[in-house]
Design a protein around this motif. Structure first.
Motif, PDB file in Angstrom:
ATOM      1  N   ASP A 159       0.902  -1.206  -0.128  1.00  9.24           N
ATOM      2  CA  ASP A 159       0.074   0.069   0.066  1.00  9.24           C
ATOM      3  C   ASP A 159       0.954   1.128  -0.047  1.00  9.24           C
ATOM      4  OD1 ASP A 159      -2.199  -1.652   0.087  1.00  9.24           O
ATOM      5  OD2 ASP A 159      -2.747  -1.336   2.216  1.00  9.24           O
ATOM      6  N   GLU A 160       2.019   1.356   0.900  1.00 10.78           N
ATOM      7  CA  GLU A 160       2.841   2.350   0.774  1.00 10.78           C
ATOM      8  C   GLU A 160       3.647   2.737  -0.556  1.00 10.78           C
ATOM      9  OE1 GLU A 160       2.133   0.913   4.788  1.00 10.78           O
ATOM     10  OE2 GLU A 160       2.760   0.117   3.160  1.00 10.78           O
ATOM     11  N   LEU A 161       3.634   1.843  -1.280  1.00  3.90           N
ATOM     12  CA  LEU A 161       4.621   1.772  -2.692  1.00  3.90           C
ATOM     13  C   LEU A 161       3.411   2.419  -3.557  1.00  3.90           C
ATOM     14  CD1 LEU A 161       6.516  -1.452  -2.748  1.00  3.90           C
ATOM     15  CD2 LEU A 161       7.439   1.023  -2.316  1.00  3.90           C
ATOM     16  N   ALA A 162       2.159   1.822  -3.472  1.00  2.00           N
ATOM     17  CA  ALA A 162       1.107   2.285  -4.540  1.00  2.00           C
ATOM     18  C   ALA A 162       0.890   3.810  -4.113  1.00  2.00           C
ATOM     19  CB  ALA A 162       0.094   1.452  -4.295  1.00  2.00           C
ATOM     20  N   SER A 163       0.713   4.130  -2.883  1.00  2.00           N
ATOM     21  CA  SER A 163       0.420   5.344  -2.465  1.00  2.00           C
ATOM     22  C   SER A 163       1.565   6.582  -2.662  1.00  2.00           C
ATOM     23  CB  SER A 163      -0.145   5.669  -1.209  1.00  2.00           C
ATOM     24  OG  SER A 163       0.871   5.210  -0.150  1.00  2.00           O
ATOM     25  N   GLY A 164       2.909   6.027  -2.750  1.00  2.13           N
ATOM     26  CA  GLY A 164       3.942   7.060  -2.860  1.00  2.13           C
ATOM     27  C   GLY A 164       4.483   7.355  -1.461  1.00  2.13           C
ATOM     28  N   VAL A 165       3.983   6.650  -0.428  1.00  2.00           N
ATOM     29  CA  VAL A 165       4.613   7.013   0.893  1.00  2.00           C
ATOM     30  C   VAL A 165       5.954   6.475   0.809  1.00  2.00           C
ATOM     31  CG1 VAL A 165       4.431   6.654   3.268  1.00  2.00           C
ATOM     32  CG2 VAL A 165       2.397   7.228   1.898  1.00  2.00           C
ATOM     33  N   LEU A 166       6.176   5.423   0.444  1.00  3.71           N
ATOM     34  CA  LEU A 166       7.727   4.752   0.282  1.00  3.71           C
ATOM     35  C   LEU A 166       7.967   4.558  -1.173  1.00  3.71           C
ATOM     36  CD1 LEU A 166       7.298   2.035   2.962  1.00  3.71           C
ATOM     37  CD2 LEU A 166       8.327   4.349   3.196  1.00  3.71           C
ATOM     38  N   VAL A 167       9.227   4.628  -1.673  1.00  2.00           N
ATOM     39  CA  VAL A 167       9.454   4.051  -2.863  1.00  2.00           C
ATOM     40  C   VAL A 167      10.579   2.776  -2.773  1.00  2.00           C
ATOM     41  CG1 VAL A 167       9.382   6.297  -3.850  1.00  2.00           C
ATOM     42  CG2 VAL A 167      11.591   5.900  -2.885  1.00  2.00           C
ATOM     43  N   ALA A 168      10.592   1.993  -3.729  1.00  2.00           N
ATOM     44  CA  ALA A 168      11.545   0.931  -3.659  1.00  2.00           C
ATOM     45  C   ALA A 168      12.593   1.190  -4.258  1.00  2.00           C
ATOM     46  CB  ALA A 168      10.944  -0.150  -4.726  1.00  2.00           C
ATOM     47  N   LEU A 169      14.022   0.842  -3.769  1.00  5.53           N
ATOM     48  CA  LEU A 169      15.175   1.094  -4.518  1.00  5.53           C
ATOM     49  C   LEU A 169      15.468  -0.207  -5.070  1.00  5.53           C
ATOM     50  CD1 LEU A 169      16.841   2.584  -1.195  1.00  5.53           C
ATOM     51  CD2 LEU A 169      16.365   3.790  -3.266  1.00  5.53           C
ATOM     52  N   PRO A 170      16.455   0.065  -6.289  1.00  6.91           N
ATOM     53  CA  PRO A 170      16.867  -1.005  -7.081  1.00  6.91           C
ATOM     54  C   PRO A 170      17.872  -1.828  -6.788  1.00  6.91           C
ATOM     55  CG  PRO A 170      17.625   1.054  -8.122  1.00  6.91           C
ATOM     56  CD  PRO A 170      17.104   1.338  -6.859  1.00  6.91           C
ATOM     57  N   TRP A 171      17.801  -2.684  -5.523  1.00  5.44           N
ATOM     58  CA  TRP A 171      18.682  -3.341  -5.157  1.00  5.44           C
ATOM     59  C   TRP A 171      18.175  -5.005  -4.644  1.00  5.44           C
ATOM     60  CZ3 TRP A 171      19.095  -6.409  -0.437  1.00  5.44           C
ATOM     61  CH2 TRP A 171      20.282  -7.011  -0.218  1.00  5.44           C
ATOM     62  N   GLU A 172      18.540  -5.811  -5.375  1.00  4.96           N
ATOM     63  CA  GLU A 172      17.892  -7.156  -5.242  1.00  4.96           C
ATOM     64  C   GLU A 172      18.698  -7.847  -4.001  1.00  4.96           C
ATOM     65  OE1 GLU A 172      17.214  -9.171  -8.923  1.00  4.96           O
ATOM     66  OE2 GLU A 172      16.070  -7.746  -9.845  1.00  4.96           O
ATOM     67  N   PRO A 173      17.907  -8.614  -3.115  1.00  2.24           N
ATOM     68  CA  PRO A 173      18.733  -9.605  -2.333  1.00  2.24           C
ATOM     69  C   PRO A 173      19.249 -10.621  -2.823  1.00  2.24           C
ATOM     70  CG  PRO A 173      16.384  -8.969  -1.492  1.00  2.24           C
ATOM     71  CD  PRO A 173      16.475  -8.290  -3.014  1.00  2.24           C
ATOM     72  N   PRO A 174      20.550 -11.040  -2.595  1.00  2.00           N
ATOM     73  CA  PRO A 174      20.882 -12.500  -3.187  1.00  2.00           C
ATOM     74  C   PRO A 174      20.564 -13.589  -2.427  1.00  2.00           C
ATOM     75  CG  PRO A 174      22.564 -11.191  -1.687  1.00  2.00           C
ATOM     76  CD  PRO A 174      21.250 -10.234  -1.724  1.00  2.00           C
ATOM     77  N   PHE A 175      19.535 -13.409  -1.720  1.00  2.00           N
ATOM     78  CA  PHE A 175      18.982 -14.590  -1.242  1.00  2.00           C
ATOM     79  C   PHE A 175      17.513 -14.789  -1.280  1.00  2.00           C
ATOM     80  CE2 PHE A 175      20.029 -11.080   1.930  1.00  2.00           C
ATOM     81  CZ  PHE A 175      18.560 -10.752   2.303  1.00  2.00           C
ATOM     82  N   VAL A 176      16.709 -15.852  -1.128  1.00  2.00           N
ATOM     83  CA  VAL A 176      15.318 -16.190  -1.190  1.00  2.00           C
ATOM     84  C   VAL A 176      14.833 -16.623   0.016  1.00  2.00           C
ATOM     85  CG1 VAL A 176      13.705 -17.208  -2.735  1.00  2.00           C
ATOM     86  CG2 VAL A 176      15.702 -16.235  -3.827  1.00  2.00           C
ATOM     87  N   LEU A 177      13.763 -16.048   0.537  1.00  2.00           N
ATOM     88  CA  LEU A 177      12.993 -16.643   1.773  1.00  2.00           C
ATOM     89  C   LEU A 177      11.833 -17.205   0.935  1.00  2.00           C
ATOM     90  CD1 LEU A 177      13.236 -13.725   4.268  1.00  2.00           C
ATOM     91  CD2 LEU A 177      14.598 -15.760   3.961  1.00  2.00           C
ATOM     92  N   HIS A 178      11.358 -18.189   1.797  1.00  2.00           N
ATOM     93  CA  HIS A 178       9.975 -19.294   1.490  1.00  2.00           C
ATOM     94  C   HIS A 178       9.297 -19.055   2.793  1.00  2.00           C
ATOM     95  CE1 HIS A 178      13.048 -20.834  -1.285  1.00  2.00           C
ATOM     96  NE2 HIS A 178      12.169 -20.805  -2.048  1.00  2.00           N
ATOM     97  N   THR A 179       7.811 -18.723   2.585  1.00  2.00           N
ATOM     98  CA  THR A 179       6.967 -18.762   3.732  1.00  2.00           C
ATOM     99  C   THR A 179       6.505 -20.262   3.877  1.00  2.00           C
ATOM    100  OG1 THR A 179       6.349 -16.656   3.539  1.00  2.00           O
ATOM    101  CG2 THR A 179       4.752 -18.318   4.515  1.00  2.00           C
ATOM    102  N   GLN A 180       6.652 -21.131   4.719  1.00  2.00           N
ATOM    103  CA  GLN A 180       6.310 -22.242   5.147  1.00  2.00           C
ATOM    104  C   GLN A 180       5.569 -22.467   6.276  1.00  2.00           C
ATOM    105  OE1 GLN A 180      10.355 -23.958   5.511  1.00  2.00           O
ATOM    106  NE2 GLN A 180      11.123 -21.984   4.663  1.00  2.00           N
ATOM    107  N   LEU A 181       4.816 -23.818   6.247  1.00  2.00           N
ATOM    108  CA  LEU A 181       3.757 -24.142   7.357  1.00  2.00           C
ATOM    109  C   LEU A 181       4.367 -25.676   7.841  1.00  2.00           C
ATOM    110  CD1 LEU A 181       1.479 -23.561   9.226  1.00  2.00           C
ATOM    111  CD2 LEU A 181       0.154 -25.144   7.567  1.00  2.00           C
TER     112      LEU A 181
END
Length: 318
Positions: free
Chosen positions: A264-286
């Protein structure tokens, strides 16, 4: 062996405290002590070593514990099958974390509240190692994890989704003002210097804002910066994701957060995303304990979680 004695033994063995076990079982402490002594007498073996104010399982207690848990789980399953075969019912202790509770689980919680009112969900906020330990000990029935690894010793795991992360800042932050900011994460790797991209080295002197240590993406981000820059990064710690977002929006620094938490904050412009990509991937798990007999209402919870979280994760991200 009486079932009630095994239930008391299992609780004491899990929390390793007669006082805490008594409180959770709603017994007087003397009753817990008496029941453990009765069980030890019937088995002809001591189940706990008393070490002053502390206790630990004896070898006999270690051998009994998995059998006690199986007997208790079978009794619960039998009771559920006989008492009410038509409508799911029973309690489920769920280990979870703030980001998932706030941004992934509301549809699931609403479903169980309205459609399965006799299933009592108890959400326990914990992170990583604490959640895994509680699952292995039987304190939690199921637990949500957000980890890089998808296999965990002693646990069965269902991977629900890959969890995208994004580095965010205020629109007035120097990194955004000087052209590094964008409406979405960049397409370049963390170590590259493509047009408009950020390398990990570019973050060496940047004030970072984050949740407490133990948060998986915070810890991985910190490790990456320390490895690349050779020094501990300057973190300003906030207790919650909401507080972290407010701090970043106020210009206090940049933060790595799950994209679902800042959509929501990115869509409204309250925050902006910076062009840095994490070199790791997280998985949501149960996850749940390997070999645990899952009652029908727990199996239902797992099935609905897999369905709803995967559907939500598949929705387009703006």
């Amino acid at each position: 062996m009486e079932l009630r004695l095994l239930i008391t033994f299992e609780k004491v063995a899990t929390v390793l405290s007669f006082t805490q076990a008594a409180a959770e079982l709603k017994y007087a402490q003397s009753s817990v002590t008496s029941q453990i002594r009765s069980l030890e007498s019937s088995l002809g073996a001591e189940l706990f070593d008393r070490l002053g104010s502390r206790i630990r399982l004896t070898a006999a207690g270690e051998r009994l514990l998995p059998y006690a848990r199986q007997i208790i789980e079978l009794a619960d399953e039998a009771r559920a099958a006989v008492v009410d075969a038509g409508e799911p019912s029973g309690a489920i202790a769920v280990g979870t974390m703030e980001s998932l509770t706030s941004y992934r689980l509301p549809p699931l919680l609403e479903l169980f509240h309205h459609r399965y009112p006799k299933v009592q969900l108890s959400l326990r906020p914990t992170l990583g190692d604490e959640t895994r330990q509680a699952l292995r000990q039987g304190t939690y029935d199921v637990g949500f994890l957000m980890e890089r690894e998808t296999e965990h010793q002693g646990l069965e795991t269902e991977v629900l989704a890959e969890e995208p992360l994004v580095l965010v800042c205020s629109p007035t932050h120097p990194l955004a003002v000087h052209g590094a900011g964008s409406h979405g994460a960049g397409s370049h790797g963390a170590g590259s210097h493509g047009a408009g991209s950020l390398a990990t080295g570019d973050l060496a002197a940047v004030q970072l804002v984050g949740t407490e240590p133990g948060c998986p993406y915070r810890d991985l981000f910190e490790d990456e910066l320390r490895e690349r820059n050779g020094a501990p990064p300057p973190f300003m710690e906030f207790g919650t994701i909401e507080a972290t977002k407010r701090g970043v929006a106020g210009g206090l620094g940049v933060a790595l957060l799950p994209r679902m938490a800042v959509r929501d904050e990115l869509a409204s412009g309250v925050l902006v995303a910076l062009p840095w990509e994490p070199p790791f991937v997280l998985h949501t798990q149960l996850a749940w304990r390997t070999g645990k007999r899952l009652p029908a209402h727990v199996r239902l919870f797992i099935e609905q979680t897999v369905r709803l979280v995967r559907e939500q994760a598949a929705e387009p991200v703006n």
